[in-house]
Scaffold this motif. Structure first.
Motif, PDB file in Angstrom:
ATOM      1  N   VAL A  70      -0.590   7.508   1.615  1.00 20.26           N
ATOM      2  CA  VAL A  70       0.650   7.288   2.476  1.00 20.26           C
ATOM      3  C   VAL A  70       1.080   8.691   2.811  1.00 20.26           C
ATOM      4  O   VAL A  70       1.335   9.583   2.219  1.00 20.26           O
ATOM      5  CB  VAL A  70       1.694   6.776   1.582  1.00 20.26           C
ATOM      6  CG1 VAL A  70       3.151   6.370   2.343  1.00 20.26           C
ATOM      7  CG2 VAL A  70       1.144   5.313   0.937  1.00 20.26           C
ATOM      8  N   ASP A  71       1.197   8.688   4.141  1.00 20.78           N
ATOM      9  CA  ASP A  71       1.853  10.182   4.800  1.00 20.78           C
ATOM     10  C   ASP A  71       3.241  10.365   4.520  1.00 20.78           C
ATOM     11  O   ASP A  71       3.887   9.383   4.302  1.00 20.78           O
ATOM     12  CB  ASP A  71       1.462  10.063   6.396  1.00 20.78           C
ATOM     13  CG  ASP A  71       2.109   8.818   7.289  1.00 20.78           C
ATOM     14  OD1 ASP A  71       3.473   9.033   7.014  1.00 20.78           O
ATOM     15  OD2 ASP A  71       1.491   8.003   7.550  1.00 20.78           O
ATOM     16  N   HIS A  72       3.546  11.581   4.668  1.00 23.34           N
ATOM     17  CA  HIS A  72       4.962  12.040   4.401  1.00 23.34           C
ATOM     18  C   HIS A  72       5.988  11.416   5.278  1.00 23.34           C
ATOM     19  O   HIS A  72       7.122  11.192   4.771  1.00 23.34           O
ATOM     20  CB  HIS A  72       4.942  13.588   4.888  1.00 23.34           C
ATOM     21  CG  HIS A  72       4.083  14.362   3.875  1.00 23.34           C
ATOM     22  ND1 HIS A  72       4.231  14.341   2.631  1.00 23.34           N
ATOM     23  CD2 HIS A  72       2.855  15.193   4.325  1.00 23.34           C
ATOM     24  CE1 HIS A  72       3.478  15.086   2.050  1.00 23.34           C
ATOM     25  NE2 HIS A  72       2.660  15.656   2.948  1.00 23.34           N
ATOM     26  N   SER A  79      11.906   6.181   1.475  1.00 27.06           N
ATOM     27  CA  SER A  79      12.903   6.758   0.697  1.00 27.06           C
ATOM     28  C   SER A  79      14.222   6.568   1.285  1.00 27.06           C
ATOM     29  O   SER A  79      15.239   6.157   0.447  1.00 27.06           O
ATOM     30  CB  SER A  79      12.600   8.331   0.472  1.00 27.06           C
ATOM     31  OG  SER A  79      11.506   8.393  -0.066  1.00 27.06           O
ATOM     32  N   GLU A  80      14.365   6.533   2.485  1.00 25.05           N
ATOM     33  CA  GLU A  80      15.857   6.299   3.307  1.00 25.05           C
ATOM     34  C   GLU A  80      16.208   4.994   3.179  1.00 25.05           C
ATOM     35  O   GLU A  80      17.362   4.571   3.019  1.00 25.05           O
ATOM     36  CB  GLU A  80      15.605   6.734   4.889  1.00 25.05           C
ATOM     37  CG  GLU A  80      15.609   8.373   4.831  1.00 25.05           C
ATOM     38  CD  GLU A  80      16.787   8.904   4.251  1.00 25.05           C
ATOM     39  OE1 GLU A  80      18.113   8.495   4.890  1.00 25.05           O
ATOM     40  OE2 GLU A  80      16.703   9.860   3.299  1.00 25.05           O
ATOM     41  N   LYS A  81      15.118   3.968   3.318  1.00 28.32           N
ATOM     42  CA  LYS A  81      15.639   2.656   3.630  1.00 28.32           C
ATOM     43  C   LYS A  81      16.017   1.853   1.797  1.00 28.32           C
ATOM     44  O   LYS A  81      16.553   0.926   1.820  1.00 28.32           O
ATOM     45  CB  LYS A  81      14.478   1.764   4.247  1.00 28.32           C
ATOM     46  CG  LYS A  81      14.265   1.986   5.615  1.00 28.32           C
ATOM     47  CD  LYS A  81      13.413   1.073   6.344  1.00 28.32           C
ATOM     48  CE  LYS A  81      13.419   1.363   7.706  1.00 28.32           C
ATOM     49  NZ  LYS A  81      12.272   0.408   8.442  1.00 28.32           N
ATOM     50  N   SER A 105     -10.658  -2.295   4.299  1.00 33.12           N
ATOM     51  CA  SER A 105     -11.358  -0.812   4.114  1.00 33.12           C
ATOM     52  C   SER A 105     -10.433   0.290   4.146  1.00 33.12           C
ATOM     53  O   SER A 105     -10.950   1.362   3.389  1.00 33.12           O
ATOM     54  CB  SER A 105     -12.403  -0.677   5.697  1.00 33.12           C
ATOM     55  OG  SER A 105     -11.354  -0.667   6.680  1.00 33.12           O
ATOM     56  N   ALA A 106      -9.399   0.349   4.560  1.00 35.47           N
ATOM     57  CA  ALA A 106      -8.486   1.466   4.596  1.00 35.47           C
ATOM     58  C   ALA A 106      -7.667   1.408   3.011  1.00 35.47           C
ATOM     59  O   ALA A 106      -7.027   2.453   2.588  1.00 35.47           O
ATOM     60  CB  ALA A 106      -7.283   1.404   5.613  1.00 35.47           C
ATOM     61  N   LYS A 107      -7.758   0.229   2.380  1.00 30.35           N
ATOM     62  CA  LYS A 107      -6.993   0.220   1.131  1.00 30.35           C
ATOM     63  C   LYS A 107      -5.818   0.548   1.157  1.00 30.35           C
ATOM     64  O   LYS A 107      -5.162   1.387   0.512  1.00 30.35           O
ATOM     65  CB  LYS A 107      -7.872   0.805  -0.232  1.00 30.35           C
ATOM     66  CG  LYS A 107      -9.323   0.417  -0.298  1.00 30.35           C
ATOM     67  CD  LYS A 107     -10.068   1.103  -1.373  1.00 30.35           C
ATOM     68  CE  LYS A 107     -11.305   0.590  -1.689  1.00 30.35           C
ATOM     69  NZ  LYS A 107     -12.078   1.164  -2.719  1.00 30.35           N
ATOM     70  N   THR A 108      -4.868   0.152   2.120  1.00 28.60           N
ATOM     71  CA  THR A 108      -3.419   0.315   2.416  1.00 28.60           C
ATOM     72  C   THR A 108      -2.551   0.032   1.538  1.00 28.60           C
ATOM     73  O   THR A 108      -2.463  -1.164   0.839  1.00 28.60           O
ATOM     74  CB  THR A 108      -3.121  -0.039   3.682  1.00 28.60           C
ATOM     75  OG1 THR A 108      -4.196   0.178   4.870  1.00 28.60           O
ATOM     76  CG2 THR A 108      -1.728   0.366   4.100  1.00 28.60           C
ATOM     77  N   PRO A 109      -1.797   1.034   0.637  1.00 26.11           N
ATOM     78  CA  PRO A 109      -0.787   0.435  -0.219  1.00 26.11           C
ATOM     79  C   PRO A 109       0.296  -0.337   0.208  1.00 26.11           C
ATOM     80  O   PRO A 109       0.627  -0.153   1.469  1.00 26.11           O
ATOM     81  CB  PRO A 109      -0.170   1.824  -0.813  1.00 26.11           C
ATOM     82  CG  PRO A 109      -1.253   2.862  -0.390  1.00 26.11           C
ATOM     83  CD  PRO A 109      -2.056   2.355   0.977  1.00 26.11           C
ATOM     84  N   GLN A 110       0.364  -1.611  -0.458  1.00 26.23           N
ATOM     85  CA  GLN A 110       1.310  -2.455   0.041  1.00 26.23           C
ATOM     86  C   GLN A 110       2.871  -2.330  -0.833  1.00 26.23           C
ATOM     87  O   GLN A 110       3.858  -2.647  -0.286  1.00 26.23           O
ATOM     88  CB  GLN A 110       0.734  -3.981  -0.147  1.00 26.23           C
ATOM     89  CG  GLN A 110      -0.235  -4.041   0.684  1.00 26.23           C
ATOM     90  CD  GLN A 110       0.133  -3.865   2.264  1.00 26.23           C
ATOM     91  OE1 GLN A 110       0.782  -4.762   2.907  1.00 26.23           O
ATOM     92  NE2 GLN A 110      -0.735  -3.081   3.006  1.00 26.23           N
ATOM     93  N   TYR A 111       2.660  -2.393  -2.359  1.00 31.98           N
ATOM     94  CA  TYR A 111       3.655  -2.372  -2.970  1.00 31.98           C
ATOM     95  C   TYR A 111       3.327  -1.099  -4.208  1.00 31.98           C
ATOM     96  O   TYR A 111       2.635  -0.968  -4.560  1.00 31.98           O
ATOM     97  CB  TYR A 111       3.877  -3.648  -3.796  1.00 31.98           C
ATOM     98  CG  TYR A 111       4.048  -4.940  -2.842  1.00 31.98           C
ATOM     99  CD1 TYR A 111       5.269  -5.092  -2.253  1.00 31.98           C
ATOM    100  CD2 TYR A 111       2.886  -5.687  -2.524  1.00 31.98           C
ATOM    101  CE1 TYR A 111       5.348  -6.249  -1.430  1.00 31.98           C
ATOM    102  CE2 TYR A 111       3.072  -6.727  -1.506  1.00 31.98           C
ATOM    103  CZ  TYR A 111       4.374  -7.097  -1.203  1.00 31.98           C
ATOM    104  OH  TYR A 111       4.634  -8.107  -0.288  1.00 31.98           O
ATOM    105  N   ILE A 126       6.281  -1.058   0.566  1.00 33.06           N
ATOM    106  CA  ILE A 126       5.886   0.058   1.449  1.00 33.06           C
ATOM    107  C   ILE A 126       4.792  -0.447   2.533  1.00 33.06           C
ATOM    108  O   ILE A 126       4.141   0.609   3.109  1.00 33.06           O
ATOM    109  CB  ILE A 126       5.319   1.391   0.550  1.00 33.06           C
ATOM    110  CG1 ILE A 126       4.169   0.690  -0.280  1.00 33.06           C
ATOM    111  CG2 ILE A 126       6.340   1.601  -0.441  1.00 33.06           C
ATOM    112  CD1 ILE A 126       3.360   1.849  -1.141  1.00 33.06           C
ATOM    113  N   GLY A 127       4.789  -1.592   2.816  1.00 31.65           N
ATOM    114  CA  GLY A 127       3.953  -1.940   3.830  1.00 31.65           C
ATOM    115  C   GLY A 127       4.632  -2.123   5.196  1.00 31.65           C
ATOM    116  O   GLY A 127       5.417  -1.231   5.508  1.00 31.65           O
TER     117      GLY A 127
END
Length: 410
Positions: A70-72, A79-81, A105-111, A126-127
């Protein structure tokens, strides 16, 4: 003909075996096709790639997210929301967490799921949709009964029956104003009716509450029944069989102490300043980090630091009484905060003018510092006459249940 018959029977047997093998193979395939559904925190975990871990010392929410791709910019947005519900800066080392990643394929974090404690947890989405929600695991309440006898100490009596040490705290808290637990006698007995909490009906999660207890000390039974008189706070208190309060207005001491190292006096040689001066407090020596509690209900009117007092807290209990607690290693309350009797307000230290870990307990009556041991302090309020009949009816059945529990003997 006999040979022909045997041949036919052999062929039928082989066919039956083949059919059994085929059926078994089909069943195995079907079993493999239907994986066991695993549910936790309201999610079907089979739908995600699951990462389980524990917060380590030095870990931050940003670091954990970075390690999971997860990028900065996204971390800042999340964090703000969610900061009003979940403060990423306050994650604690030792707490467990789980990350649910998409099966792509990206295994994107969702929660991101953070365990606040055994029961409470926070789900951070965090999706595409960002939000945070505080939730609870399902809890079952089970009523228990226990009976014990003192051979050396209360904790050993509990351990002998495989009971939680939390019950030691509960009994000590109930009877701290009427029984000196440093002077228990061999053969003293106790009985309790209480409720335990279980997560998913199997995992012990602590004591929900104590309904009733009786402690026979020096052959005198001390009854205690939980009853709600303060609907505003929602906190019950304990009363005896005659509707008299078990607690006092003030605790005898602000902590479990090893000794009184210095009493209230108008003349004492100060160990740091090396001169004679008044010591308008009582020093309780105790190990560094021992919790310090407010000796009565009140409002924190000062929580700060001075060179002499070190970290200190001052509590106003009403228009007449005020107490102060000095030399703390750390303060646990803020100015203006309401505290109940027994609430932790800080921890023993040696800040300020102190030579070793202790708390200096100071006591004011109408603005004048006095020795609390010489005061005729008020006791807690008993149940009022308009509630007494309701209370006696309330405890009738629970007392009968308590009395039917046999005492244990040595």
């Amino acid at each position: 003909m006999k040979k022909l018959g045997l041949l036919v029977m052999l062929m039928l047997a082989m066919t039956a075996c083949n059919d059994d093998e085929k059926e078994q193979a089909v069943n195995e395939v079907e079993t493999k096709k239907i994986p066991k559904i695993e549910k936790q925190y309201g999610f079907i975990l089979n739908d995600f790639e699951v990462i389980r871990d524990t917060i380590r010392s030095g870990d931050s929410f940003g670091y954990i997210m970075d390690q999971n791709g997860v990028d900065h910019g996204k971390v800042f947005e999340v964090s703000e929301k969610v900061k009003d519900t979940f403060n990423p800066a306050r994650i604690t080392a030792g707490k467990k967490y789980m990350i649910l990643r998409a099966k792509d394929s990206a295994k994107t974090p969702q929660y991101f799921i953070y365990e606040n404690d055994k029961i409470n947890y926070t789900v951070v989405s965090i999706g595409d949709s960002i939000y945070a929600a505080k939730k609870k695991r399902p809890v079952t309440i089970k009523q228990r009964e226990v009976s014990g006898v003192i051979t050396s100490s209360l904790s050993e009596a509990m351990q002998a029956q495989g009971l939680s040490n939390l019950l030691v705290y509960e009994l000590s808290n109930i009877y701290q104003w009427s029984i000196d637990f440093f002077k228990l006698q061999k053969g003293d007995q106790f009985k309790m009716v209480y409720q335990e909490k279980y997560i998913d009906d199997t995992i012990f999660a602590g004591i929900e509450k104590v309904d009733a207890a009786v402690f026979k000390h020096s052959d005198r039974p001390y009854y205690a029944f939980s009853y709600m008189t303060d609907s505003v706070s929602g906190q019950p208190s304990f009363y005896d069989e005659e509707a008299k309060a078990l607690q006092s207005f003030f605790l005898k001491a602000p902590l479990n102490y090893s000794r009184i190292s210095s009493r209230f006096t108008k003349r004492r040689f100060h160990p740091v300043q090396k001169r004679w001066k008044a010591h308008l407090g009582t020093d309780y020596a105790a190990p560094h980090g021992t919790p310090i509690v407010s000796t009565a209900n009140g409002t924190v009117i000062a929580s700060g630091y001075t060179s002499g007092n070190g970290n200190y807290v001052k509590v106003r209990h009403n228009g007449k009484y005020t107490t102060q607690y000095l030399h703390m290693s750390k303060r646990a309350v803020r100015n203006g905060q309401s505290v109940k009797q027994g609430d932790v307000i800080g921890y023993v230290g040696s800040t300020g003018l102190a030579t070793g870990p202790h708390v200096c307990y100071r006591f004011w009556v109408n603005g004048k510092q006095v020795d609390p041991f010489r005061q005729n302090l008020p006791s807690a309020e008993h149940i009022t006459d308009n509630l007494k009949d309701d209370y006696l009816n309330h405890i009738e059945s629970i007392r009968a249940e308590l009395d039917q529990i046999p005492y244990k003997s040595i």
